[in-house]
Motif scaffolding. Structure first.
Motif, PDB file in Angstrom:
ATOM      1  N   VAL A 132       0.866  -1.176   0.000  1.00 39.21           N
ATOM      2  CA  VAL A 132       0.000   0.000   0.000  1.00 39.21           C
ATOM      3  C   VAL A 132       0.906   1.230   0.000  1.00 39.21           C
ATOM      4  O   VAL A 132       1.791   1.354   0.854  1.00 39.21           O
ATOM      5  CB  VAL A 132      -0.919   0.035   1.237  1.00 39.21           C
ATOM      6  CG1 VAL A 132      -1.843   1.259   1.167  1.00 39.21           C
ATOM      7  CG2 VAL A 132      -1.732  -1.248   1.360  1.00 39.21           C
ATOM      8  N   PHE A 133       0.691   2.129  -0.960  1.00 42.13           N
ATOM      9  CA  PHE A 133       1.448   3.373  -1.039  1.00 42.13           C
ATOM     10  C   PHE A 133       0.604   4.500  -0.459  1.00 42.13           C
ATOM     11  O   PHE A 133      -0.550   4.692  -0.861  1.00 42.13           O
ATOM     12  CB  PHE A 133       1.803   3.697  -2.495  1.00 42.13           C
ATOM     13  CG  PHE A 133       2.908   2.848  -3.065  1.00 42.13           C
ATOM     14  CD1 PHE A 133       4.180   3.370  -3.244  1.00 42.13           C
ATOM     15  CD2 PHE A 133       2.680   1.529  -3.432  1.00 42.13           C
ATOM     16  CE1 PHE A 133       5.209   2.598  -3.773  1.00 42.13           C
ATOM     17  CE2 PHE A 133       3.684   0.740  -3.964  1.00 42.13           C
ATOM     18  CZ  PHE A 133       4.961   1.279  -4.135  1.00 42.13           C
ATOM     19  N   HIS A 134       1.207   5.256   0.455  1.00 42.16           N
ATOM     20  CA  HIS A 134       0.534   6.397   1.071  1.00 42.16           C
ATOM     21  C   HIS A 134       1.292   7.673   0.715  1.00 42.16           C
ATOM     22  O   HIS A 134       2.518   7.731   0.854  1.00 42.16           O
ATOM     23  CB  HIS A 134       0.511   6.261   2.592  1.00 42.16           C
ATOM     24  CG  HIS A 134      -0.191   5.043   3.104  1.00 42.16           C
ATOM     25  ND1 HIS A 134      -1.539   5.029   3.387  1.00 42.16           N
ATOM     26  CD2 HIS A 134       0.273   3.787   3.379  1.00 42.16           C
ATOM     27  CE1 HIS A 134      -1.877   3.829   3.840  1.00 42.16           C
ATOM     28  NE2 HIS A 134      -0.795   3.061   3.843  1.00 42.16           N
ATOM     29  N   GLN A 135       0.572   8.681   0.264  1.00 37.42           N
ATOM     30  CA  GLN A 135       1.148  10.003  -0.036  1.00 37.42           C
ATOM     31  C   GLN A 135       0.159  11.033   0.493  1.00 37.42           C
ATOM     32  O   GLN A 135      -0.905  11.241  -0.111  1.00 37.42           O
ATOM     33  CB  GLN A 135       1.344  10.177  -1.540  1.00 37.42           C
ATOM     34  CG  GLN A 135       1.584  11.609  -1.991  1.00 37.42           C
ATOM     35  CD  GLN A 135       3.043  12.027  -1.916  1.00 37.42           C
ATOM     36  OE1 GLN A 135       3.914  11.316  -2.374  1.00 37.42           O
ATOM     37  NE2 GLN A 135       3.299  13.182  -1.337  1.00 37.42           N
ATOM     38  N   GLY A 136       0.459  11.650   1.627  1.00 33.42           N
ATOM     39  CA  GLY A 136      -0.510  12.551   2.238  1.00 33.42           C
ATOM     40  C   GLY A 136      -1.794  11.801   2.545  1.00 33.42           C
ATOM     41  O   GLY A 136      -1.788  10.764   3.214  1.00 33.42           O
ATOM     42  N   GLU A 137      -2.896  12.302   2.009  1.00 33.57           N
ATOM     43  CA  GLU A 137      -4.184  11.646   2.221  1.00 33.57           C
ATOM     44  C   GLU A 137      -4.488  10.586   1.155  1.00 33.57           C
ATOM     45  O   GLU A 137      -5.521   9.913   1.221  1.00 33.57           O
ATOM     46  CB  GLU A 137      -5.306  12.692   2.227  1.00 33.57           C
ATOM     47  CG  GLU A 137      -5.233  13.699   3.374  1.00 33.57           C
ATOM     48  CD  GLU A 137      -5.350  13.023   4.724  1.00 33.57           C
ATOM     49  OE1 GLU A 137      -6.230  12.160   4.888  1.00 33.57           O
ATOM     50  OE2 GLU A 137      -4.544  13.361   5.620  1.00 33.57           O
ATOM     51  N   LYS A 138      -3.616  10.448   0.179  1.00 34.62           N
ATOM     52  CA  LYS A 138      -3.858   9.515  -0.922  1.00 34.62           C
ATOM     53  C   LYS A 138      -3.370   8.106  -0.568  1.00 34.62           C
ATOM     54  O   LYS A 138      -2.337   7.938   0.074  1.00 34.62           O
ATOM     55  CB  LYS A 138      -3.170   9.992  -2.200  1.00 34.62           C
ATOM     56  CG  LYS A 138      -3.706  11.311  -2.735  1.00 34.62           C
ATOM     57  CD  LYS A 138      -5.150  11.165  -3.195  1.00 34.62           C
ATOM     58  CE  LYS A 138      -5.657  12.441  -3.841  1.00 34.62           C
ATOM     59  NZ  LYS A 138      -7.056  12.278  -4.320  1.00 34.62           N
ATOM     60  N   LYS A 139      -4.106   7.112  -1.052  1.00 38.77           N
ATOM     61  CA  LYS A 139      -3.800   5.717  -0.745  1.00 38.77           C
ATOM     62  C   LYS A 139      -3.982   4.874  -1.999  1.00 38.77           C
ATOM     63  O   LYS A 139      -5.061   4.854  -2.603  1.00 38.77           O
ATOM     64  CB  LYS A 139      -4.728   5.231   0.376  1.00 38.77           C
ATOM     65  CG  LYS A 139      -4.518   3.787   0.817  1.00 38.77           C
ATOM     66  CD  LYS A 139      -5.455   3.472   1.984  1.00 38.77           C
ATOM     67  CE  LYS A 139      -5.303   2.030   2.461  1.00 38.77           C
ATOM     68  NZ  LYS A 139      -6.219   1.732   3.601  1.00 38.77           N
ATOM     69  N   LEU A 140      -2.916   4.177  -2.399  1.00 43.70           N
ATOM     70  CA  LEU A 140      -2.913   3.298  -3.566  1.00 43.70           C
ATOM     71  C   LEU A 140      -2.630   1.882  -3.095  1.00 43.70           C
ATOM     72  O   LEU A 140      -1.598   1.625  -2.472  1.00 43.70           O
ATOM     73  CB  LEU A 140      -1.842   3.754  -4.555  1.00 43.70           C
ATOM     74  CG  LEU A 140      -1.480   2.791  -5.700  1.00 43.70           C
ATOM     75  CD1 LEU A 140      -2.649   2.625  -6.657  1.00 43.70           C
ATOM     76  CD2 LEU A 140      -0.237   3.292  -6.439  1.00 43.70           C
ATOM     77  N   VAL A 141      -3.526   0.959  -3.410  1.00 44.63           N
ATOM     78  CA  VAL A 141      -3.377  -0.443  -3.015  1.00 44.63           C
ATOM     79  C   VAL A 141      -3.030  -1.290  -4.226  1.00 44.63           C
ATOM     80  O   VAL A 141      -3.714  -1.230  -5.252  1.00 44.63           O
ATOM     81  CB  VAL A 141      -4.670  -0.975  -2.371  1.00 44.63           C
ATOM     82  CG1 VAL A 141      -4.611  -2.501  -2.205  1.00 44.63           C
ATOM     83  CG2 VAL A 141      -4.907  -0.318  -1.024  1.00 44.63           C
ATOM     84  N   ALA A 160      -9.229   2.854  -0.001  1.00 43.82           N
ATOM     85  CA  ALA A 160      -8.160   3.476  -0.779  1.00 43.82           C
ATOM     86  C   ALA A 160      -8.762   4.309  -1.905  1.00 43.82           C
ATOM     87  O   ALA A 160      -9.908   4.108  -2.310  1.00 43.82           O
ATOM     88  CB  ALA A 160      -7.234   2.418  -1.359  1.00 43.82           C
ATOM     89  N   ASP A 161      -7.963   5.234  -2.426  1.00 47.52           N
ATOM     90  CA  ASP A 161      -8.400   6.016  -3.578  1.00 47.52           C
ATOM     91  C   ASP A 161      -8.427   5.160  -4.841  1.00 47.52           C
ATOM     92  O   ASP A 161      -9.363   5.231  -5.644  1.00 47.52           O
ATOM     93  CB  ASP A 161      -7.456   7.202  -3.797  1.00 47.52           C
ATOM     94  CG  ASP A 161      -7.474   8.170  -2.640  1.00 47.52           C
ATOM     95  OD1 ASP A 161      -8.279   9.110  -2.677  1.00 47.52           O
ATOM     96  OD2 ASP A 161      -6.699   7.965  -1.682  1.00 47.52           O
ATOM     97  N   THR A 162      -7.391   4.346  -5.018  1.00 54.58           N
ATOM     98  CA  THR A 162      -7.251   3.522  -6.214  1.00 54.58           C
ATOM     99  C   THR A 162      -6.733   2.146  -5.826  1.00 54.58           C
ATOM    100  O   THR A 162      -5.870   2.020  -4.941  1.00 54.58           O
ATOM    101  CB  THR A 162      -6.281   4.179  -7.216  1.00 54.58           C
ATOM    102  OG1 THR A 162      -6.805   5.447  -7.618  1.00 54.58           O
ATOM    103  CG2 THR A 162      -6.087   3.304  -8.445  1.00 54.58           C
ATOM    104  N   TYR A 163      -7.254   1.134  -6.506  1.00 54.96           N
ATOM    105  CA  TYR A 163      -6.818  -0.252  -6.300  1.00 54.96           C
ATOM    106  C   TYR A 163      -6.354  -0.858  -7.620  1.00 54.96           C
ATOM    107  O   TYR A 163      -6.985  -0.657  -8.656  1.00 54.96           O
ATOM    108  CB  TYR A 163      -7.974  -1.123  -5.799  1.00 54.96           C
ATOM    109  CG  TYR A 163      -8.486  -0.808  -4.423  1.00 54.96           C
ATOM    110  CD1 TYR A 163      -8.050  -1.519  -3.308  1.00 54.96           C
ATOM    111  CD2 TYR A 163      -9.436   0.192  -4.223  1.00 54.96           C
ATOM    112  CE1 TYR A 163      -8.545  -1.251  -2.040  1.00 54.96           C
ATOM    113  CE2 TYR A 163      -9.932   0.477  -2.962  1.00 54.96           C
ATOM    114  CZ  TYR A 163      -9.478  -0.253  -1.869  1.00 54.96           C
ATOM    115  OH  TYR A 163      -9.967   0.017  -0.613  1.00 54.96           O
ATOM    116  N   VAL A 164      -5.264  -1.603  -7.557  1.00 52.22           N
ATOM    117  CA  VAL A 164      -4.913  -2.556  -8.615  1.00 52.22           C
ATOM    118  C   VAL A 164      -5.217  -3.920  -8.007  1.00 52.22           C
ATOM    119  O   VAL A 164      -4.540  -4.371  -7.087  1.00 52.22           O
ATOM    120  CB  VAL A 164      -3.440  -2.434  -9.029  1.00 52.22           C
ATOM    121  CG1 VAL A 164      -3.110  -3.471 -10.092  1.00 52.22           C
ATOM    122  CG2 VAL A 164      -3.145  -1.029  -9.538  1.00 52.22           C
TER     123      VAL A 164
END
Length: 264
Positions: A132-141, A160-164
Motif C-alpha cells: 500500500v502506497f501512502h502520499q498525504g491523504e492519498k492511498k494506492l493499493v 483506498a483512492d485507487t486499487y490494482v
C-alpha cells in the motif's frame, strides 16, 4: 506533492507496476526480460535508471523474470522479505549485497513523502506480500496473487483512492479449459488466484467514500477476458447495491501495454 502510477503490464505472462512522486519512483515486480522492461518504461516516458528501488512481491517468474538483469545493469536497491530473498536464490543470478534490502511483512518504509506498507497475501510462494502506497491523504493499493481476501487484508486495504486488484479467472472457463486438474485445483484453492466474482465481493467490502478506481489485474490469458471480467465484476457488484460508474469505475490492465501514467 502528488503520487502517480502506471500498471506497466499485468497478466499470467508477467507483471510490473510503476509508482512515483516528485522525489522518488519505484517499480513493483519485474516480470519481463530486461529489454521488455526498458520498452515498457519508454512507453510511459520514464527511465529505469531513475528508480529509487524495486519492490518484490514474491518469487514466481512472472514477477521476477527481469529482476536480476535490472539490478545488475542499473545498480538499483532491491527490497524483499527474507523468505522471498531465500526463495529467489538461484533464480535471479548474483545481486550485490549492498543492493539487497530486507522489507519485512506487515511493516512500513518511508521515502520522503511516500510511505510504503507491506501486507501478506495467501499464495503458494515462500512469503508473498503486496504493498500500500501512502502520499498525504492519498492511498494506492496493489494486490494480486492471492487465493482469497481475508478480513485482515480487508482492514489494511480498505477505503483506498485507487486499487490494482486481482480478477484472475472466470470459474466456468477455468473448469472447462485445457489445464490439467492439478493446475485448476491450485488456481481455485486458497493459495491460488481470486476469481472475477470473488474479486467483486471483496471490492464491495473494501471500497469506501474516497474510492475512485479499481484496475482489474492479473487476468489469465486462458481463463478470462477483459470484457468478461468487467461484466462479471459489475454484475456481482450490482447484487451488492453498487453501480459501477457511480461509486467507482472499473478499468482494464493489459499484459503488454501500460496503463496511462495518472494521479492517484
Amino acid at each position: 506533492m502528488s503520487m502517480h502510477f502506471s500498471v506497466l503490464a499485468s497478466g499470467s505472462t508477467g507483471n510490473a507496476i510503476f509508482v512515483e512522486n516528485e522525489e522518488h519512483s519505484f517499480l513493483v515486480d519485474a516480470g519481463f526480460s530486461g529489454k521488455q522492461m526498458e520498452g515498457l518504461f519508454s512507453q510511459i516516458g520514464r527511465k529505469i535508471e531513475d528508480l529509487s528501488g524495486i519492490l518484490v512481491t514474491h518469487e514466481h517468474s512472472d514477477h521476477i523474470k527481469g529482476l536480476g538483469v535490472l539490478a545488475r545493469k542499473y545498480k538499483l536497491p532491491i527490497y524483499a522479505n527474507q523468505k522471498t530473498w531465500n526463495a529467489m536464490d538461484g533464480l535471479v543470478g548474483n545481486i550485490d549485497t549492498e543492493q539487497k534490502f530486507t522489507f519485512d511483512m506487515e511493516t512500513a518504509k518511508h521515502f520522503g513523502g511516500i510511505s510504503i506498507e507491506s501486507f501478506g497475501v495467501s499464495h503458494d510462494a515462500a512469503e508473498p506480500m503486496f504493498y500500500v502506497f501512502h502520499q498525504g491523504e492519498k492511498k494506492l493499493v496493489l494486490m494480486t496473487d492471492t487465493g482469497y481476501v481475508s478480513d485482515r487484508m480487508k482492514g489494511i486495504i480498505s477505503n483506498a483512492d485507487t486499487y490494482v486488484f486481482e480478477s484472475n479467472h472466470d470459474v466456468g472457463m477455468l473448469r472447462m479449459g485445457r489445464y490439467p486438474w492439478n493446475i485448476k485445483r491450485r488456481i481455485l484453492s486458497d493459495v491460488g488466484h481470486v476469481s472475477n466474482e470473488d474479486a467483486a465481493v471483496a471490492m464491495a467490502e473494501v471500497a469506501g467514500d474516497r474510492t475512485k478506481n479499481f484496475y482489474l489485474a492479473h487476468l489469465s490469458l486462458d481463463n478470462n477476458m477483459k470484457d468478461l471480467a468487467r461484466m462479471s465484476v459489475s454484475q456481482t457488484l450490482e447484487t451488492k447495491g453498487i453501480l459501477v460508474g457511480e461509486q467507482f469505475d472499473l478499468l482494464d490492465t493489459d499484459p503488454k501495454v501500460p496503463t496511462p501514467l495518472v494521479a492517484v
